[in-house]
Design an enzyme around this catalytic site. Structure first.
Site, mmCIF file in Angstrom:
data_model
loop_
_atom_site.group_PDB
_atom_site.id
_atom_site.type_symbol
_atom_site.label_atom_id
_atom_site.label_comp_id
_atom_site.label_asym_id
_atom_site.label_seq_id
_atom_site.Cartn_x
_atom_site.Cartn_y
_atom_site.Cartn_z
ATOM 1 N N HIS A 61 66.315 -3.586 -10.566
ATOM 2 C CA HIS A 61 67.135 -2.319 -10.854
ATOM 3 C C HIS A 61 66.143 -0.827 -10.551
ATOM 4 O O HIS A 61 66.949 0.037 -10.486
ATOM 5 C CB HIS A 61 67.717 -2.497 -12.272
ATOM 6 C CG HIS A 61 66.676 -2.019 -13.457
ATOM 7 N ND1 HIS A 61 65.929 -2.779 -14.157
ATOM 8 C CD2 HIS A 61 66.393 -0.538 -13.552
ATOM 9 C CE1 HIS A 61 65.343 -2.248 -15.010
ATOM 10 N NE2 HIS A 61 65.393 -0.802 -14.505
ATOM 11 N N ASP A 87 66.607 -9.758 -12.383
ATOM 12 C CA ASP A 87 65.910 -8.425 -12.377
ATOM 13 C C ASP A 87 64.606 -8.172 -12.029
ATOM 14 O O ASP A 87 63.482 -8.111 -12.775
ATOM 15 C CB ASP A 87 66.274 -7.457 -13.695
ATOM 16 C CG ASP A 87 66.074 -6.276 -13.389
ATOM 17 O OD1 ASP A 87 65.999 -5.895 -12.246
ATOM 18 O OD2 ASP A 87 65.988 -5.466 -14.655
ATOM 19 N N SER A 111 60.414 0.380 -17.328
ATOM 20 C CA SER A 111 61.059 -0.934 -16.410
ATOM 21 C C SER A 111 60.198 -1.072 -15.138
ATOM 22 O O SER A 111 59.567 -0.223 -14.442
ATOM 23 C CB SER A 111 62.459 -0.772 -16.423
ATOM 24 O OG SER A 111 62.812 0.536 -16.209
ATOM 25 N N GLY A 112 60.235 -2.440 -14.878
ATOM 26 C CA GLY A 112 59.572 -2.718 -13.699
ATOM 27 C C GLY A 112 58.133 -3.174 -13.877
ATOM 28 O O GLY A 112 57.288 -3.807 -13.232
HETATM 29 C C1 4AZ Z 1 65.616 1.101 -19.260
HETATM 30 O O1 4AZ Z 1 66.430 1.718 -19.244
HETATM 31 C C2 4AZ Z 1 64.961 0.425 -20.532
HETATM 32 N N1 4AZ Z 1 63.831 -1.230 -24.846
HETATM 33 C C3 4AZ Z 1 63.615 -0.259 -20.319
HETATM 34 C C4 4AZ Z 1 63.351 -1.037 -21.636
HETATM 35 C C5 4AZ Z 1 63.974 -0.939 -22.718
HETATM 36 C C6 4AZ Z 1 65.331 -0.222 -22.813
HETATM 37 C C7 4AZ Z 1 65.817 0.329 -21.566
HETATM 38 C C8 4AZ Z 1 63.648 -1.808 -23.852
HETATM 39 O O2 4AZ Z 1 64.554 1.080 -18.408
#
Ligand code: 4AZ
Length: 310
Positions: A78, A128, A229-230
């Site tokens: 993503h 993902d 993320s990632g």
């Molecule tokens: C995001 O939006 C995201 N609480 C990453 C991790 C989490 C929530 C959202 C985990 O990239």
């Protein structure tokens, strides 16, 4: 900082990073984005040497990632929602902050992006996971790769692992030091049940797919968040750091009954292996063990330059 000082810095930066044609900001991420994993703490330099920041020239830091090899970064699919054009992205290696002027950090261009075919480009999708191939290999002194688990690695609920990243915080904190947070792995069925507590819009739907892994706390308070993320979720197993998850999604961050959801890495080790094998980096010039252009050209030149010497 005076505008002209900033310009000279940017110019120097272009020269030092090999100049990829795009002017880059000095610090990835704007102050409003900079921050922490929620409830974590500052990491020490060198503790998580596989952690990287995936950046876009205009917006700065967008995602975390992990080095699994001298030219390969593991991250989330993503992260490439905006574009799959490798030329838009850079990877920052070896840094504790998002500053591009940090000593011992390197900015590397991206050669190619491989997104798992199961990823559907929607919220909470399976698959993902993505691999980023760097344009130039890193030197062994510049990084340490993280280990990948076996495909059948058992991930026992209660095992305490670590998530790292430069993602969002509840506070408006200007510090941009890499954050670390210890999180226990959760049982997938328990996690599924939690997501259905006051989750009427989810009724009847399976939320936690078999390629996902939950980690965190029933009571919330501590979690990964947007911008993490990632990045990797790693466990210390028999004194080796093994990456078991990729920070993927959640409903909000650090909310009760909404733990962080991670891509389950053991489910994808075969795909990772296959992608690396099918895209071997033999064309990297000097770093190639196969006979590259230098290895052929040098003896030929010497033969002409020193007649009778061969
Ligand atoms: C995001 O939006 C995201 N609480 C990453 C991790 C989490 C929530 C959202 C985990 O990239």
């Amino acid at each position: 900082m005076e505008v002209w000082v900033r310009c000279i810095f940017l110019l120097l930066l272009q020269i030092l990073t090999g100049g990829h044609g795009d002017i880059l900001p000095l610090v990835w991420g704007h102050p409003r984005d900079a921050g922490k994993i929620i409830g974590g703490q500052d990491a020490l330099q060198g503790k998580w040497p596989w952690q990287v920041s995936l950046c876009i020239a205009e917006d700065g830091h967008i995602c975390g990632g992990s080095l699994i090899h001298e030219v390969w970064v593991l991250t989330a699919a993503h992260c490439f929602r905006r574009s799959l054009n490798p030329r838009l992205y850079h990877v920052k290696v070896g840094g504790l902050t998002l500053s591009l002027l940090e000593p011992h950090s390197t900015l590397v261009a991206v050669r190619d992006i491989f997104v798992h075919p199961a990823y559907l480009w929607g919220d909470a999708s399976s698959g993902d996971i993505a691999l980023v191939q760097l344009d130039t290999p890193l030197q062994p002194s510049q990084f340490t790769p993280v280990c990948l688990p076996a495909a059948q690695a058992p991930l026992s609920p209660g095992t305490v692992c670590w998530v790292t990243g430069w993602g969002a915080t509840q506070e408006r904190d200007l510090a941009s030091v890499l954050q670390e947070l210890a999180v226990p792995l959760l049982d997938s069925e328990e996690c599924e049940k939690m997501y259905h507590i006051r989750g009427s819009s989810l009724s009847g739907k399976r939320v936690i797919q078999s390629d996902m892994l939950c980690a965190g706390f029933v009571e919330g308070q501590k979690d990964s968040c947007q911008g993490d993320s990632g990045g990797p979720l790693v466990c210390d197993i028999n004194s080796s750091w093994i990456q078991v998850g990729i920070t993927s999604w959640g409903i909000g961050c650090a909310r009760p009954h909404r733990p962080g959801v991670y891509t389950r890495v053991p489910a994808y080790v075969h795909w990772i292996q296959k992608t690396l094998e099918e895209n071997r980096s033999d064309a990297y010039g000097c770093h190639s063990r196969a006979s590259g252009p230098h290895q052929i050209l040098l003896p030929v030149l010497l033969a002409f330059a020193l007649p009778g010497s061969l």
